[in-house]
Design an enzyme around this catalytic site. Structure first.
Site, mmCIF file in Angstrom:
data_model
loop_
_atom_site.group_PDB
_atom_site.id
_atom_site.type_symbol
_atom_site.label_atom_id
_atom_site.label_comp_id
_atom_site.label_asym_id
_atom_site.label_seq_id
_atom_site.Cartn_x
_atom_site.Cartn_y
_atom_site.Cartn_z
ATOM 1 N N ALA A 34 -3.937 -8.088 -3.969
ATOM 2 C CA ALA A 34 -3.364 -6.741 -4.046
ATOM 3 C C ALA A 34 -4.557 -5.801 -4.298
ATOM 4 C CB ALA A 34 -2.386 -6.738 -5.154
ATOM 5 N N ASP B 134 0.918 -1.226 0.021
ATOM 6 C CA ASP B 134 0.001 -0.007 -0.231
ATOM 7 C C ASP B 134 0.891 1.340 -0.014
ATOM 8 O OD1 ASP B 134 -2.152 -1.632 0.344
ATOM 9 O OD2 ASP B 134 -1.993 -1.800 2.599
ATOM 10 N N GLY C 287 -11.034 -3.159 2.477
ATOM 11 C CA GLY C 287 -11.716 -2.049 3.178
ATOM 12 C C GLY C 287 -11.239 -1.979 4.592
ATOM 13 N N THR D 269 2.963 -12.444 3.289
ATOM 14 C CA THR D 269 1.951 -12.955 2.436
ATOM 15 C C THR D 269 3.022 -14.270 1.842
ATOM 16 O OG1 THR D 269 0.636 -12.856 0.199
ATOM 17 C CG2 THR D 269 2.767 -11.514 0.245
ATOM 18 N N LYS E 40 2.007 2.146 -5.106
ATOM 19 C CA LYS E 40 2.809 1.684 -6.157
ATOM 20 C C LYS E 40 1.991 1.878 -7.563
ATOM 21 C CE LYS E 40 3.270 -2.472 -4.573
ATOM 22 N NZ LYS E 40 2.943 -2.073 -3.126
ATOM 23 N N GLN F 113 2.225 -6.017 -2.990
ATOM 24 C CA GLN F 113 2.396 -6.049 -1.526
ATOM 25 C C GLN F 113 3.780 -5.173 -1.515
ATOM 26 O OE1 GLN F 113 1.562 -9.365 -2.831
ATOM 27 N NE2 GLN F 113 -0.473 -8.537 -2.873
HETATM 28 P P1 IMP Z 1 -2.754 -12.697 2.073
HETATM 29 O O1 IMP Z 1 -1.824 -12.268 1.139
HETATM 30 O O2 IMP Z 1 -3.938 -12.494 1.590
HETATM 31 O O3 IMP Z 1 -2.152 -13.979 2.453
HETATM 32 O O4 IMP Z 1 -2.370 -12.205 3.505
HETATM 33 C C1 IMP Z 1 -1.169 -11.959 4.300
HETATM 34 C C2 IMP Z 1 -0.728 -10.623 4.848
HETATM 35 O O5 IMP Z 1 -0.442 -9.763 3.763
HETATM 36 C C3 IMP Z 1 -1.843 -10.036 5.675
HETATM 37 O O6 IMP Z 1 -1.344 -9.220 6.662
HETATM 38 C C4 IMP Z 1 -2.499 -9.171 4.559
HETATM 39 O O7 IMP Z 1 -3.223 -8.070 5.212
HETATM 40 C C5 IMP Z 1 -1.330 -8.552 3.794
HETATM 41 N N1 IMP Z 1 -1.552 -8.178 2.392
HETATM 42 C C6 IMP Z 1 -1.693 -9.074 1.362
HETATM 43 N N2 IMP Z 1 -2.098 -8.216 0.345
HETATM 44 C C7 IMP Z 1 -1.654 -7.062 0.595
HETATM 45 C C8 IMP Z 1 -1.731 -5.823 -0.183
HETATM 46 O O8 IMP Z 1 -1.918 -5.768 -1.479
HETATM 47 N N3 IMP Z 1 -1.515 -4.515 0.585
HETATM 48 C C9 IMP Z 1 -1.081 -4.710 1.973
HETATM 49 N N4 IMP Z 1 -1.093 -5.892 2.601
HETATM 50 C C10 IMP Z 1 -1.433 -6.887 2.019
#
Ligand code: IMP
Length: 426
Positions: free
Chosen positions: A39, A13, A303, A240, A16, A225
């Site tokens: 993302a 976040d 959100g 992630t 990018k 990410q």
């Molecule tokens: P996952 O990628 O859904 O498995 O989430 C793993 C961790 O990465 C969590 O803390 C999510 O909130 C974080 N996360 C995944 N994608 C994003 C993103 O695009 N921006 C910020 N945090 C992310």
């Protein structure tokens, strides 16, 4: 235009989407190489806000080719709805400007449900995932039972792989989670429909991209990410499941490191993260509310309100180190305009020891005391600046200090969400 990789240098976040959108103007191919629809890349074009989850934000430009690389995990349902939405907004997406690599892995319904069940089972120790099935899909990829795009578009191959997987997954659903499994016929017929829609885009993208580079075309690799969410270099296990750092750009696209000219890291002028895990510089509640509202710090995908804190140079230095950053782009400087005093964290103190380099032990991050240096706020509006020299002296000092702490020069500074609100670095 050189071949560039853009990487998130914090916890995602960082803004990018806007940086990619600007660089895409001069690139021929824009490539996503890891992650999936966890993302959310926000881009504002002529007062219209677009949030992209899977398709590279280069799609908003005419005459660009956009690629979902082999390293991405693709939820076909989400992809198809994203294509439809873009088309309904007048954006062209067709088999001539959008390709998906045949080796990209497919997210299936059981991945999404497993993601939620695993989180629930973890209780307080949950990761705080986006529940999009990202982790379970990458788990299957590593366990060599994943289903790739090339398998999905072959009816027979898909049938046999799905049958084998469901047999195993349904047992796990019943025995481990006391949950209902999936009916083969329902998943199969649904995904055959998706396969039909997606098939025209499925190509060998590594070949397409390398041939393009050999012909002098330029490539922009769009990270999702951020480095601190990288499965190797991030705040494990609160990460992630992909390599969000620069290595992922190569393994996730089929482009070799020798073809890349520049690696740019994107940092926000402060720090945010979504989900669980340590955030040593988290703001006290009064500043938190102010910054969260002004910076619109709510997840573009889920959100969820983002946690916010002071700029953490230890975190960003980790990104500069493991990505070999050539430059940084600092975003959302304007969000700090109204703060009288601004802090930068330069190290962590834990049990009498000072850490200037990110420790691998996440427990230290949880319990450390950040070491801060204080900076005078500029208390002036920066959103209308059109060049670096327009910025207030205190803002320039703040940016210079960030650059100094990271040992990386500033390429651009973003002072608002509009395409025009971008300044060249010094
Ligand atoms: P996952 O990628 O859904 O498995 O989430 C793993 C961790 O990465 C969590 O803390 C999510 O909130 C974080 N996360 C995944 N994608 C994003 C993103 O695009 N921006 C910020 N945090 C992310």
């Amino acid at each position: 235009m050189p071949n560039i990789v853009v990487i998130g240098a914090q916890w995602g976040d960082e803004g990018k989407g806007k940086v990619i959108d600007i660089l895409a103007e001069k690139s021929d191919y824009i490539v996503r190489f890891q992650g999936g629809n966890n993302a959310g890349h926000t881009v504002v074009v002529k007062n219209r806000k677009f949030i992209l989850h899977l398709i590279p934000s280069g799609i908003l430009h005419k005459n660009k080719k956009c690629v979902i690389g082999n390293g991405v995990v693709v939820d076909p349902e989400a992809l198809i709805s994203e294509i439809k939405k873009l088309r309904s907004e007048g954006i062209e997406v067709n088999s001539g400007n959008f390709f998906i690599d045949e080796r990209a892995h497919v997210i299936l319904p059981y991945h999404k449900i497993l993601d939620s069940l695993k989180e629930k089972k973890k209780g307080k120790a949950k990761i705080g995932t986006t529940r999009r099935g990202i982790g379970p899909c990458y788990t299957d990829k590593a366990a060599r039972c994943g289903i790739r795009m090339i398998d999905l578009i072959d009816k027979e191959l898909f049938k046999s792989k799905l049958e084998a997987n469901l047999k195993e997954k349904n047992r796990v659903f019943r025995k481990t989670y006391n949950a209902k499994g999936f009916k083969f016929s329902e998943v199969y017929s649904q995904y055959l429909k998706y396969a039909k829609t997606i098939k025209p885009y499925v190509k060998n993208c590594a070949v397409i991209l390398n041939e393009a580079i050999n012909k002098g075309k330029s490539v922009l690799l769009e990270g999702a990410q951020g480095t601190l969410l990288d499965v190797d270099f991030g705040t494990y296990p609160y990460v992630t499941s992909s390599n969000a750092s620069v290595g992922g750009a190569f393994t996730g696209s089929g482009i070799g490191p020798t073809k890349i000219d520049k690696v740019i890291g994107v940092v926000k002028a402060y720090t945010t993260r979504v989900g669980e895990g340590p955030l040593p510089t988290e703001f006290p509640p009064d500043i938190l509310e102010k910054i969260r509202n002004k910076g619109e710090e709510f997840g573009a995908t889920t959100g969820r309100p983002r946690r916010c804190g002071w700029f953490d140079a230890v975190v960003a230095r980790q990104a500069a180190l493991v990505n070999g950053l050539n430059n940084i782009v600092v975003t959302k400087l304007d969000v700090l305009d109204e703060l009288k005093n601004i802090k930068i964290c330069t190290g962590y103190r834990y049990k009498g020891k000072v850490y200037r380099i990110l420790p691998a032990d996440t427990g230290i991050l949880d319990s450390c005391s950040p070491i801060y240096e204080n900076h005078k706020g500029w208390l002036k509006e920066t959103g209308s600046a059109t060049k670096f020299s327009d910025l207030p002296k205190e803002a320039k000092n703040y940016l210079d200090r960030i650059s100094e702490l990271l040992g990386v020069s500033i390429y651009m500074v973003s002072v608002g969400s509009k395409r025009s609100q971008i300044l060249k670095g010094r």
